[in-house]
Design an enzyme around this catalytic site. Structure first.
Site, PDB file in Angstrom:
ATOM      1  N   CYS A  79      -3.445   3.922  -3.535  1.00  0.00           N
ATOM      2  CA  CYS A  79      -4.437   3.213  -2.735  1.00  0.00           C
ATOM      3  C   CYS A  79      -4.846   1.869  -3.344  1.00  0.00           C
ATOM      4  CB  CYS A  79      -5.645   4.128  -2.514  1.00  0.00           C
ATOM      5  SG  CYS A  79      -6.668   3.661  -1.123  1.00  0.00           S
ATOM      6  N   HIS A 176      -3.409   9.658  -1.231  1.00  0.00           N
ATOM      7  CA  HIS A 176      -3.962  10.153  -2.493  1.00  0.00           C
ATOM      8  C   HIS A 176      -3.379  11.502  -2.902  1.00  0.00           C
ATOM      9  CE1 HIS A 176      -7.079   7.097  -2.937  1.00  0.00           C
ATOM     10  NE2 HIS A 176      -7.221   7.153  -1.629  1.00  0.00           N
ATOM     11  N   GLU A 178      -3.565  12.758  -5.646  1.00  0.00           N
ATOM     12  CA  GLU A 178      -4.499  13.364  -6.611  1.00  0.00           C
ATOM     13  C   GLU A 178      -5.656  14.091  -5.926  1.00  0.00           C
ATOM     14  OE1 GLU A 178      -4.358  10.294  -5.742  1.00  0.00           O
ATOM     15  OE2 GLU A 178      -6.241   9.201  -6.032  1.00  0.00           O
TER      16      GLU A 178
END
Lengths: 180, 294
Positions: A79, A176, A178
């Site tokens: 991002c 994302h 994560e």
């Protein structure tokens, strides 16, 4: 493996947890001295690219990190991190009149910030990443990759546009990994 | 809650995660918004009057003019937040209609409902709410808030209430984490909070959403203090644009939040910032905003 996570602003805790879950040792990069610990990979987390870019410069991190990235240090970016790496920022069609700023400028792609609109445009989907199906993908006020150089490998797409890319020592996402 | 709404809640929690380690600044004009963005704000709060001026002017304080908010949305690329009155469902719908990035259901404005907050699960846009303790935080999260901030005492430049609220919340989180599982039912009753959220705190030792500090933060040292006490980021309301050199102070507070553990850097950042907002001691004021909405 030792992963240095840029921790000036954003979801750096989540990025550290992601790498620890994969067995890596992580540490936070908040100022220049932190780089003395030595790193095998640089992780650039989500957050606000304007804030991260400014802090990189204010805290004297920009030049030493750029030198390492240009020298071939592996980078994993999501991002805002992708925006910091992109060679070109295209803010045409943007609602705002802020001027696009270029930061590390190493990854040969063009990125459009906030390409899906405001928070109401944030979304989650499931897709194929690097040949692996059914990978959850979370897009938060996400940028879009609008152009890639021929040597860039596209690892995932959404609506036909690239959402993750690999180029030399860099992997970068508009979503994302994560967070899931 | 439908799966789609559940998904929205998660995405809205995710946006707050992206704001962590950042400073959210109150701005009243597009020019101020640009100064805040250039200084490193991770988001701005668009409002007609900052809390210190609301306090000075008195009277009923309402949601800002949507035209004014749109002007600020057009000026910056970072997320834009705006405040609605506690319990004012219609103001919240208006803010959702102009695609605000985050609604602050805020005690800084005059409450529209003195007993109930908005059912925030019915909205697609995210909400941040103030809290003075763990029970209040979990009640707001139960209603659908996807980010929490301390209430502090807004518009005073006095950090004492924010410290009190953050310390209390963190203390109660540690207490809940240390309980036996069969003690959580009674704890939920005492906190007047949903049991599932009390269980989350017990298992994870933290709130299920991001937790910022707000109310009375005026200096880089105030911001560092709040980070030390467990805040994940900081709202600065009146403290910036009521000070002598807003751009410099804003940039210093941003760096202080990132490097709150580095006291040498904090000393540098605190130098020559010009006059801080004059402020007013929290015990000298008549309107106690933190008492609004429990």
């Amino acid at each position: 493996m030792k992963v240095g996570v840029l921790a000036v602003q954003g979801a750096f805790d989540e990025m550290e947890a992601y790498w620890r879950a994969q067995g890596a040792e992580t540490f936070e990069i908040r100022q220049r001295g932190d780089l003395d610990r030595g790193l095998d990979l640089l992780a650039l987390p989500g957050g606000e690219s304007t804030v991260q870019g400014k802090l990189l410069k204010d805290l004297g991190l920009f030049a030493p990190l750029k030198e390492r990235i240009d020298g071939g240090l592996p980078v994993f970016a999501t991002c805002a991190g992708l925006i910091l790496l992109a060679a070109k920022i295209d803010d045409s069609g943007s609602r705002t009149d802020t001027r696009p700023e270029r930061w590390f400028g190493v990854l040969p792609v063009t990125v459009r910030r906030n390409a899906y609109g405001r928070q109401l445009g944030s979304f989650r989907t499931v897709g194929t990443f690097d040949g692996k199906p059914n990978v959850p993908m979370t897009f938060i006020r996400a940028p879009a990759i609008t152009e890639v150089a021929p040597q860039v490998e596209v690892l995932s797409t959404f609506d036909g546009a690239p959402t993750a890319v690999r180029w030399q020592h860099i992997i970068a996402f508009t979503w994302h990994p994560e967070l899931n | 809650m439908s799966e789609e709404k559940n998904g929205r809640q998660e995405l809205n929690r995710n946006l707050a995660q992206m704001l962590k380690g950042g400073v959210i600044m109150d701005v009243t004009t597009p020019e101020q918004a640009k100064i805040a963005e250039a200084a490193g704000a991770c988001a701005v709060m668009a409002l007609e009057r900052i809390p210190a001026d609301i306090r000075a002017a008195g009277g009923v304080s309402r949601m800002s003019d949507p035209a004014m908010i749109k002007g600020i949305q057009a000026a910056v690329s970072i997320p834009v937040m705006a405040k609605c009155r506690i319990g004012h469902i219609a103001e919240a719908r208006i803010l959702e209609a102009i695609e605000i990035d985050y609604i602050d259901e805020s005690e800084v404005l005059s409450p529209a409902d003195d007993t109930r907050h908005i059912d925030k699960t019915k909205f697609s846009v995210p909400f941040v709410c103030g809290a003075r303790d763990l029970g209040e935080a979990l009640r707001r999260i139960g209603e659908g808030a996807t980010m929490i901030r301390t209430k502090g005492e807004p518009g005073t430049g006095d950090v004492v209430q924010a410290v009190r609220h953050m310390r209390k919340m963190q203390n109660e989180i540690r207490r809940i984490a240390s309980l036996r599982e069969d003690e959580l039912y009674e704890a939920a009753k005492e906190l007047a909070a949903p049991l599932d959220l009390v269980k989350f705190v017990h298992e994870n030792g933290r709130l299920p959403v991001v937790n910022f500090a707000a109310g009375g933060v005026a200096t880089p040292a105030d911001a560092a203090l709040m980070m030390e006490l467990g805040a994940e980021g900081v709202f600065v309301g009146s403290g910036i644009f009521k000070s002598g050199d807003p751009a410099k102070r804003a940039a210093a507070i941003v760096q202080a939040v990132t490097n709150w553990q580095d006291s040498k850097l904090l000393a540098q950042l605190s130098e020559n910032l010009g006059p801080a907002m004059v402020g007013i001691n929290a015990d000298e004021i008549e309107t106690i905003m933190e008492e609004r909405g429990k």
